[in-house]
Design a protein around this motif. Sequence first.
Motif, short mmCIF file in Angstrom:
data_model
loop_
_atom_site.label_atom_id
_atom_site.label_comp_id
_atom_site.label_asym_id
_atom_site.label_seq_id
_atom_site.Cartn_x
_atom_site.Cartn_y
_atom_site.Cartn_z
N ALA A 81 6.10 -1.64 -36.95
CA ALA A 81 6.33 -0.82 -35.54
C ALA A 81 5.19 -0.12 -35.21
O ALA A 81 5.41 1.14 -36.07
CB ALA A 81 7.94 -0.23 -35.39
N THR A 129 11.80 -4.98 -31.04
CA THR A 129 11.61 -4.26 -32.60
C THR A 129 12.99 -4.66 -33.53
O THR A 129 12.81 -5.13 -34.51
CB THR A 129 11.04 -3.05 -32.43
OG1 THR A 129 9.89 -2.79 -32.01
CG2 THR A 129 10.93 -2.57 -33.96
N SER A 176 6.29 -0.52 -29.30
CA SER A 176 7.56 -0.53 -30.32
C SER A 176 8.64 0.47 -29.54
O SER A 176 9.81 0.40 -29.63
CB SER A 176 7.71 -0.34 -31.70
OG SER A 176 7.00 0.66 -31.80
N VAL A 186 4.68 -5.06 -33.52
CA VAL A 186 5.01 -4.89 -32.25
C VAL A 186 4.19 -3.80 -31.67
O VAL A 186 4.36 -2.61 -32.28
CB VAL A 186 6.62 -4.41 -32.14
CG1 VAL A 186 6.89 -4.27 -30.93
CG2 VAL A 186 7.22 -5.70 -32.70
#
Length: 414
Positions: A115, A103, A94, A91
Motif C-alpha cells: 500500500a 487495498t 491506497s 496499490v
Amino acid sequence: MSQAALLGQHLHTSSAPRCLRTPFRPGSVSARLPGSRRASCETYTQKAFHGQTQAIHHKHNSRKRKCPVHCQAEAQQDYRSRSKQDVRVLVAGSTGYIGKYVTKELINRGYNVVAFAREKSGVGGKQSRDQTQKDFEGADVRFGDVSSKQSLRDTAFSEPVDVVVSCLASRTGGKKDSWAIDYQATLNTLEVAQQTGASHFVLLSAICVQKPLLEFQHAKLKFEEALQSAEGITHSIVRPTAFFKSLAGQVENVKKGFPYIMFGDGHLASCKPISEADLASFMADCIEDKQKINQVLPIGGPGRAWSAKEQGQYLFKLAGKKERFISAPVGLMDGIISCFDGLTRFFPGLEDSAEFGRIGRYYATESMLVWDSEQQKYVADATPSYGKESLEQFFERAIKEGLAGQELGDAAIF
C-alpha cells in the motif's frame, strides 16, 4: 575478448532483457528476481555462456527474437498460476476513497499487498502514518510521493512487483490537480512499473471519459492512451459509473423534510451506481481474470438505472415524508459558469471555480451509462452490472443508520 566480457558488454545494450541491464557479475543477476523471471533470466544467461552469443555480434537480429522480452512475457503468463501470497500487488492511491476498499479487498484475498501512501493522507491530509498502517494491517505499507519517480523507484518498487493497481485521482477535479494526478502521477507510476518489470496494470478510470468535456476527463483519457500503447505490460481499464456516496448528498435533508433539489424535470440524466465494495471486488478480479486483459471495462451496479427524481421519490418514501421538489434550471448554472469565466481574466485564481461549475453541470445533464456513439444516446441496458448491493439497499441503510464513512471531503463539489 572472452565470452564473459562479451556478455557483460551485451547486457548494457537495449536488446537485452530489462532485468539484465546491470553491470554483470556472474550469478548475481537473477538472485533478486522471484519465480519465473529468475528462471527465464538464468536460462538466457546460461545460453550466452554456452556459446550461443550470436545476438551479441548481430544486435539487429537479436531484436527479432523473443529473448529481450522473455522475462516480462514469462511473468505475465506465470503470476496468475502462483499462489496469491506470492503475487506482489502495489496499490497506488491506497488511501483514497476507492483505494481503501481496493487495498482491503486485496489483503482479504491473500495477495502480497504493498500500500503506497502519502505521509499525511485522507481528507485534508488529516490521516497519520500510524493510522494508515493500522487501517491496512496485513499489507506492506510504504510512504512516498507519486509525483516523484525517484520516490516510486526507491520506495514503492524497491522490490519486484507483479501487478500495479492505480486508484490515483484528482482530489477536486481542478485543472492543475487533474493533470498533476490523473495524468502525470499515474504516468510516473506506469513508467517505473515498466522499468522494473511489472506485468499488469489495473487502472481506475471513469465512465464519463467517453464524452470528455472537462479537464480531468481529458487528463484521464490521455493517460489511458499512454497505458494502451505501453510496451511490455498488459492492462485492464475500469470505468465505473457513479459511486453511492455521490448520490447521498441530500439524504439528511430528506430525512428532515426539506425539499429535494434537482435540475430541470429531474430526468435529464440517469445512472447505475456501484457500491465501493463491489467496485473493489471487480478491480481485484482484473488481476486474475485473463478475459479482462487489455480491455476497457465500463461497470455499474446491479439493478436498473435511476434518474434524480426517481432517487428523490424513493428517499421520501423510505423517510416517510411528503414529496417536495425544487427544480433548478440548467441555465442558472450556465450563467454562473459564464460569470466565473469572465472574472478569471482578472482573477486567475478563480479558474477552478469555473471548472467546478462545469463539473456540476456535466453531472446534472449527462448520464453515467454507456454512450452509444452510433445512436448518439446513453443506453442503460448496454451498461454492465456487477455486484451484490443495489442503490435501494444503500438508501435504506443510509436512512436508518446515517452516512458514516460517506463523507465527500475534498470532492464535495460533486
